[in-house]
Design a protein around this motif. Structure first.
Motif, mmCIF file in Angstrom:
data_model
loop_
_atom_site.group_PDB
_atom_site.id
_atom_site.type_symbol
_atom_site.label_atom_id
_atom_site.label_comp_id
_atom_site.label_asym_id
_atom_site.label_seq_id
_atom_site.Cartn_x
_atom_site.Cartn_y
_atom_site.Cartn_z
ATOM 1 N N GLN A 1 0.821 -1.204 0.000
ATOM 2 C CA GLN A 1 0.000 0.000 0.000
ATOM 3 C C GLN A 1 0.861 1.262 0.000
ATOM 4 O O GLN A 1 0.554 2.236 -0.705
ATOM 5 N N ARG B 1 1.164 4.260 -2.926
ATOM 6 C CA ARG B 1 0.691 5.607 -2.600
ATOM 7 C C ARG B 1 1.824 6.619 -2.383
ATOM 8 O O ARG B 1 1.568 7.826 -2.346
ATOM 9 N N VAL C 1 1.146 9.345 2.087
ATOM 10 C CA VAL C 1 0.510 8.119 2.566
ATOM 11 C C VAL C 1 -0.511 8.462 3.646
ATOM 12 O O VAL C 1 -0.172 9.072 4.668
ATOM 13 N N GLU D 1 -6.540 5.385 4.983
ATOM 14 C CA GLU D 1 -6.832 4.723 3.707
ATOM 15 C C GLU D 1 -6.218 3.330 3.659
ATOM 16 O O GLU D 1 -6.829 2.378 3.163
#
Length: 272
Positions: free
Chosen positions: A28, A32, A36, A40
């Motif tokens: 993740q 991103r 970050v 989310e």
């Protein structure tokens, strides 16, 4: 949350729930970075934002992630190397499941040529493009029945051994010109009827081809999705006569070439 990340490294993603979470968080972050949002990430992998924060601190301490300010993180070379190693492990496991596990329990359907009982070894042959099963292990290819079946019924088979021995089919292609160049009236109907009699199946592609078949009084076996259907039929040992309008011809020949299937294009122009 891992109390000691070094201990967690002793276990792969598949053996450690903690490492599985670390893996997901690193992925993740990589997707991103550099901006970050911890919430989310939490929503994406189904844990709390506090847990993400704790894992991030651990990943920073292990030099898998660098922090460049509030809400700005980046996966380090060490983190990328760890992701690659875990991904390789996952890929190897998926391959094992696909080839060694699922492959062993794969069930195919055949037509029984004799009475067959569940658990019985059967011999396999290919006839008329359909897999056939006969009780006994006298053939070059065998399997184990997973259902009972009387002769003529479908039967499930698995645990295949050997190779079903049969020849690939071939495709004879008649190119039908576009309507502005004569269409179906530009080909010899008697020649088409003669060719059709010597093949297992008749396939058509394009409206001109449909008209050519109807002119001869032939009912096509394959009319829709003919490129894929012809390929499949030839791969199962059937010989096909394909009437293809000029604008569909390359689609059919490309499909056959991709599968190394034999074909020839014949000229049946009406010269009368």
């Amino acid at each position: 949350m891992p109390t000691n990340a070094d201990d967690a490294d002793e276990f792969g993603v598949l053996q450690s729930k903690r490492n599985a979470t670390r893996y997901q968080i690193l992925v993740q972050i990589a997707e991103r970075q550099p901006a970050v949002n911890q919430q989310e990430i939490a929503d994406a992998i189904g844990i709390t934002a506090q847990a993400v924060s704790d894992y991030l601190q651990d990943l920073i301490e292990q030099s898998y992630v660098d922090k460049h300010g509030r809400g700005r993180y980046e996966v380090t070379k060490e983190g990328v190397d760890w992701l690659i190693s875990q991904t390789d492990e996952l890929r190897g496991f998926v391959q094992h499941v696909s080839e060694d596990v699922i492959g062993q329990v794969e069930i195919e359907t055949a037509i029984a040529t004799t009475a067959i009982e569940e658990g019985e070894t059967v011999s396999l042959t290919m006839r008329d493009g359909v897999l056939r099963a006969m009780a006994g292990n006298t053939g070059d290819a065998t399997a184990v029945a997973v259902t009972d079946a009387a002769a003529g019924q479908d039967v499930g088979v698995t645990n295949f051994e050997g190779v079903v021995d049969y020849e690939l089919g071939s495709v004879t292609i008649v190119s039908i010109p576009p309507v502005q160049n004569g269409g179906s009236s530009a080909v010899d109907p008697d020649r088409i009827a003669e060719l059709a009699a010597g093949h297992d199946l008749l396939a058509v592609g394009g409206v001109e081809a449909v008209a050519a078949a109807e002119t001869v009084g032939l009912d096509p076996d394959i009319r829709f999705g003919s490129a894929a259907a012809v390929r499949e039929a030839a791969a199962k040992g059937l010989d096909i006569l394909l009437l293809a309008s000029t604008d569909t011809l390359s689609k059919h020949t490309d499909t056959l070439r991709d599968q190394n299937l034999s074909y020839e294009v014949v000229d049946v122009a009406d010269t009368s």
